[in-house]
Write a protein that holds these residues in place. Structure first.
Motif, mmCIF file in Angstrom:
data_model
loop_
_atom_site.group_PDB
_atom_site.id
_atom_site.type_symbol
_atom_site.label_atom_id
_atom_site.label_comp_id
_atom_site.label_asym_id
_atom_site.label_seq_id
_atom_site.Cartn_x
_atom_site.Cartn_y
_atom_site.Cartn_z
ATOM 1 N N VAL A 101 -2.848 10.561 26.121
ATOM 2 C CA VAL A 101 -3.706 10.473 24.922
ATOM 3 C C VAL A 101 -4.945 11.341 25.169
ATOM 4 C CG1 VAL A 101 -5.137 8.944 23.512
ATOM 5 C CG2 VAL A 101 -2.929 8.142 24.482
ATOM 6 N N GLY A 102 -5.235 12.230 24.235
ATOM 7 C CA GLY A 102 -6.467 13.024 24.389
ATOM 8 C C GLY A 102 -6.367 14.029 25.504
ATOM 9 N N GLY A 103 -5.124 14.398 25.870
ATOM 10 C CA GLY A 103 -4.970 15.416 26.919
ATOM 11 C C GLY A 103 -5.143 16.799 26.316
ATOM 12 N N TYR A 104 -5.180 17.797 27.208
ATOM 13 C CA TYR A 104 -5.294 19.184 26.762
ATOM 14 C C TYR A 104 -4.144 19.987 27.353
ATOM 15 C CZ TYR A 104 -10.044 18.180 25.203
ATOM 16 O OH TYR A 104 -11.134 17.664 24.553
ATOM 17 N N SER A 105 -3.873 21.144 26.743
ATOM 18 C CA SER A 105 -2.910 22.089 27.320
ATOM 19 C C SER A 105 -3.641 23.382 27.593
ATOM 20 C CB SER A 105 -1.743 22.321 26.350
ATOM 21 O OG SER A 105 -0.939 21.154 26.302
ATOM 22 N N VAL A 106 -3.301 24.010 28.717
ATOM 23 C CA VAL A 106 -4.051 25.197 29.167
ATOM 24 C C VAL A 106 -3.084 26.341 29.451
ATOM 25 C CG1 VAL A 106 -5.651 26.092 30.916
ATOM 26 C CG2 VAL A 106 -5.817 23.696 30.181
ATOM 27 N N THR A 125 -9.811 36.266 35.740
ATOM 28 C CA THR A 125 -9.002 35.092 35.375
ATOM 29 C C THR A 125 -9.236 34.842 33.889
ATOM 30 O OG1 THR A 125 -9.236 34.081 37.570
ATOM 31 C CG2 THR A 125 -8.761 32.592 35.726
ATOM 32 N N ILE A 126 -8.163 34.589 33.123
ATOM 33 C CA ILE A 126 -8.301 34.389 31.672
ATOM 34 C C ILE A 126 -7.675 33.050 31.299
ATOM 35 C CG2 ILE A 126 -7.989 35.470 29.398
ATOM 36 C CD1 ILE A 126 -7.011 38.007 30.864
ATOM 37 N N VAL A 127 -8.381 32.235 30.479
ATOM 38 C CA VAL A 127 -7.932 30.871 30.177
ATOM 39 C C VAL A 127 -8.089 30.539 28.694
ATOM 40 C CG1 VAL A 127 -8.253 28.414 30.736
ATOM 41 C CG2 VAL A 127 -8.674 30.156 32.491
ATOM 42 N N ALA A 128 -7.009 29.967 28.105
ATOM 43 C CA ALA A 128 -7.062 29.449 26.722
ATOM 44 C C ALA A 128 -6.830 27.945 26.780
ATOM 45 C CB ALA A 128 -5.970 30.103 25.872
ATOM 46 N N ILE A 129 -7.551 27.154 25.976
ATOM 47 C CA ILE A 129 -7.448 25.697 26.027
ATOM 48 C C ILE A 129 -7.152 25.136 24.633
ATOM 49 C CG2 ILE A 129 -8.622 23.554 26.718
ATOM 50 C CD1 ILE A 129 -10.606 25.460 28.331
ATOM 51 N N TYR A 130 -6.107 24.271 24.576
ATOM 52 C CA TYR A 130 -5.712 23.640 23.299
ATOM 53 C C TYR A 130 -5.788 22.123 23.456
ATOM 54 C CZ TYR A 130 -3.724 28.223 22.261
ATOM 55 O OH TYR A 130 -3.563 29.576 22.043
ATOM 56 N N ALA A 131 -6.038 21.423 22.368
ATOM 57 C CA ALA A 131 -5.945 19.964 22.395
ATOM 58 C C ALA A 131 -4.469 19.602 22.258
ATOM 59 C CB ALA A 131 -6.741 19.374 21.229
ATOM 60 N N GLY A 132 -4.050 18.515 22.937
ATOM 61 C CA GLY A 132 -2.681 18.019 22.794
ATOM 62 C C GLY A 132 -1.732 18.542 23.856
#
Ligand code: AHG
Ligand code: MN
Ligand code: MN
Length: 309
Positions: A101-106, A125-132
């Protein structure tokens, strides 16, 4: 030295002041922690994993793999990441024990331009962060993005709802705020052509010719992170990596190179297109999905898209 000043302007303090959700803030912060180990491994040639158990036995492994393991380990440590995709992993990695619950995907490229390390050019280093729980989402759904640039200085740039900000790693091992609310100028003076000229398609050939005729200076290091950082911080311009006769989708990967940089550049007032559509509008369905890219100042991106109408 004024310790209070350093603490005040530190990365964690900035994230807290920005009102960013705690889970997202800890992900950004932990990538910052990981980057210090990557930075150390790169500059000392020490491929052991300082601070974490040695995952490799005796073999020397490419810096890509070491960087990937360090970042994966720190993301797992946050307890807030449920899935990741990495340029160095062949499929989606699921962190079982995470609170779903409330995790993120990277999505991340642990070391972009790694072949440049041997000739002492800057990498990142390049990073994108999404909810879920789904790391394969269109870029418009990102809740944050960041990059770390390992150059003469080691700098970290992040963007979430609160604008784009730069931090510099000092000799205390602290990321200290060095630029806040960074904006890309409407129009710049530099361009990065990408690809090999003999493989250009007519539209890209015309765009490059126009930029040269308009007196833009060519700046191309072969590293996506330093080349974008220069456009972000040095007043704009246009970075391109086009579709060519040899590669109809270009070279750069959507999930962990183009989406995060497009998110940051748009947040800083710039634009990013595949020539026809905004990068952030593209469906992202495959880890290895590539796209042509025209990214940087609004006016130059707009000019480039005219050639594909
Ligand atoms: P990576 O090292 O992660 O594969 O990415 C390298 C990319 C990017 O950093 C850069 O803009 C581009 O490759 C340069 O490509 P060319 O060498 O074909 O110019
Ligand atoms: Mn890359
Ligand atoms: Mn890479």
């Amino acid at each position: 030295m004024n310790i209070k000043k350093h603490v005040k302007r530190g990365l964690w303090n900035h994230l807290m002041k920005s009102g960013i959700e705690m889970g997202l803030a800890s992900i950004i912060y932990e990538v910052g922690v990981a980057s210090k180990y990557v930075n150390h491994a790169m500059r000392t040639g020490d491929l052991g994993l300082a601070g974490t158990s040695n995952l490799y036995g005796e073999d020397q492994l490419a810096l890509d793999v070491v960087a990937d393991e360090i970042i994966k380990d720190r993301l797992d440590h946050t307890g807030r990441v449920s899935r990741i995709i990495s340029e160095e992993q062949s499929e989606i990695v699921i962190f079982e024990r995470q609170s779903r619950v409330g995790g993120y995907s990277v999505c991340y490229d642990p070391l972009d331009g790694s072949s440049l390390v041997d000739v002492n050019l800057s990498v990142g280093t390049i990073v994108a962060i999404y909810a879920g729980d789904d790391p394969l989402q269109s870029g418009r759904h990102q809740v944050g993005a960041m990059y770390v640039l390992y150059g003469p200085r080691t700098t970290l740039v992040y963007g979430a709802s609160n604008g784009v900000h730069e931090f510099t790693l000092n000799n205390l091992g602290e990321y200290v705020l060095t630029q806040e609310y960074i904006q890309v100028k409407e129009r710049g003076k530099i361009f990065s052509p990408g690809g090999i000229r003999r493989d250009y398609l007519p539209e890209h050939e015309e765009i490059v010719k126009k930029l040269e005729n308009d007196g833009y200076k060519l700046r191309y290091s072969g590293g996506f992170v330093p080349d974008i950082n220069q456009i972000l911080l040095k007043g704009g311009g246009l970075f391109m990596y086009p579709a060519t006769t040899k590669a109809e989708h270009g070279k750069l990967r959507l999930p962990f190179e183009l989406n995060p940089m497009a998110y940051l550049i748009e947040l800083a007032g710039g634009a990013a297109s595949d020539g026809r559509r905004p990068i952030l509008e593209l469906d992202c369905y495959d880890l290895d999905q590539r796209s042509p890219v025209y990214i940087g100042s609004r006016e130059e991106v707009e000019m480039a898209t005219q050639y594909f109408k």
